[in-house]
Design a protein around this motif. Sequence first.
Motif, short mmCIF file in Angstrom:
data_model
loop_
_atom_site.label_atom_id
_atom_site.label_comp_id
_atom_site.label_asym_id
_atom_site.label_seq_id
_atom_site.Cartn_x
_atom_site.Cartn_y
_atom_site.Cartn_z
N ASN A 188 19.86 32.26 -6.63
CA ASN A 188 21.25 31.81 -6.64
C ASN A 188 21.66 31.32 -5.25
N THR A 189 21.16 32.01 -4.22
CA THR A 189 21.50 31.63 -2.85
C THR A 189 20.89 30.29 -2.48
N ASP A 236 25.93 23.26 -1.85
CA ASP A 236 27.03 23.24 -0.87
C ASP A 236 26.74 22.23 0.23
N THR A 265 16.56 37.22 -8.07
CA THR A 265 17.60 36.45 -8.74
C THR A 265 18.72 36.10 -7.78
N THR A 266 19.12 37.08 -6.97
CA THR A 266 20.15 36.83 -5.96
C THR A 266 19.72 35.72 -5.01
N SER A 306 29.01 22.07 -12.71
CA SER A 306 29.28 23.51 -12.63
C SER A 306 28.17 24.16 -11.83
N LYS A 307 28.50 24.58 -10.62
CA LYS A 307 27.49 25.22 -9.78
C LYS A 307 27.00 26.53 -10.39
N SER A 308 27.88 27.29 -10.95
CA SER A 308 27.49 28.58 -11.52
C SER A 308 26.56 28.39 -12.72
N SER A 309 26.85 27.41 -13.55
CA SER A 309 25.98 27.15 -14.71
C SER A 309 24.64 26.58 -14.27
N GLY A 329 22.79 27.60 -4.32
CA GLY A 329 24.13 27.44 -3.78
C GLY A 329 24.12 26.76 -2.43
N LYS A 359 23.12 27.31 -11.47
CA LYS A 359 22.37 28.46 -10.96
C LYS A 359 21.77 29.26 -12.11
N SER A 360 22.56 29.50 -13.15
CA SER A 360 22.06 30.27 -14.29
C SER A 360 20.90 29.55 -14.96
#
Length: 450
Positions: free
Chosen positions: A154-155, A162, A150-151, A413-416, A158, A418-419
């Motif tokens: 996300n990487t 980016d 999962t990490t 939303s980058k965080s959303s 991201g 990723k989720s």
Amino acid sequence: MKKIALLIASAMLSLSANAASSRSSWVVSQVYNYNHQFAATGSADLATKMSTMANSPFLFYRGTAHIFYQDMATLPASLYTSVQTGYTWLGGDTHLGNFGSVRDSGGAQVFAAGDFDEGYLGQFVWDLRRMAVSMILAGRENGISDADITTAINTVAGAYLDKMDAFKGTSDELTFQLKSGNTSGVVQDTINAGAADSRSSLLSKYTQLNGAARVFQTTAQLQVVPAATYNALVASMGDYVNSIASSKRYASGYYAVKDIRQKLGSGVGSLGKLRYYLLLEGPSSSTSDDVIVEMKQSVPSAVTAAANGRLPASTYAYNEGNRVARTLKAQLINADVLAGYTRANNMDFFLHEKSPWQQDFDTTALTSGGKLNTAATYIGQALASAHAIADQDYDATVVSYSIDKQVTDAVTSKSSFKSELVSFAFDYATQVSLDWQSFVAAKNAGSPLY
């Protein structure tokens, strides 16, 4: 803001609601229908393919991009796309095993996308989804925990976002490359291993001297071709040479064919397609600088199942080999000058150099969460680079705007994002595992698979 949050929550629920399920007969029919087209000419490779795919869910996944895109046509779309981002020039079969290092035409050893057979226009997120699922399947095979995977997902997301954000409004994508000096870990090892290779070692692996002449070896994986096939391939070389831009074309003697073999047993997804190695004269009459070109049968991209017609056939001269060659040229800086296409025996073919400095990315070397996470940064950046230069920077008549801008604007939303990607990837990895079980059961039962 509350309304946006509710929309995001609703979309996430929709994605999760598509729970994995057993669909045995459908999976078996999909495998059969896709591979049967190659049965008459590639039965030996197809037998190898089926045995290989039965070994693990990851290998099954590598051999079934056609199933993935059937699903992309029906599963919920990402919240973070637009009409414009749907015209991203995709690699199509984007997974951990389809990256690697190669020496570009400018002499630099770089890490980049390395397979273009499924190249086509579609939603940028499809490449990311396919990559994320591969990280789960390969990571689990390597004993990496789901938390560490999962990490890494996300990487990779991201790093991709980016880098697209950094490219937006600049021309930095035209010069960005991943090299030994700006990488680390397994990716750097892959670059360094490729740089240490040589033409002499490649020629020693596949060829031998027969008196004063260099010819291919004959082995279980390098087979002599019938005279009629040999002559047809040689006759197609004129069209191949003409498919290379005149500014990148060598003297005609460079392309003189010295020998041909059929290559068996290479890859996973492409097993069954005809593949030939052609030994060319190269820059001089010396046997030390002979060049090997791979000539590979090309068929319509699997991506068309989800985006049929988005890349008009007229843009690649109605030749699937040209579609593959154009994808390579679109996605790489200083691309292989031997990339081109032709037609022989009523089939389309893509040609490119079998580079002495090509090094495939070894997924089995990702033996820890840390190694996977480090590699994920560079894979995300490499994918962003491929997408960003394959827009108006390559051919404005195909994609007339900046994909890096469109993707950056769409992902609010980058965080959303990723989720959403993590949720999709784990759900779909479960489906792949079920599909693999159905495939193995059918294979063990003797069901026709091609």
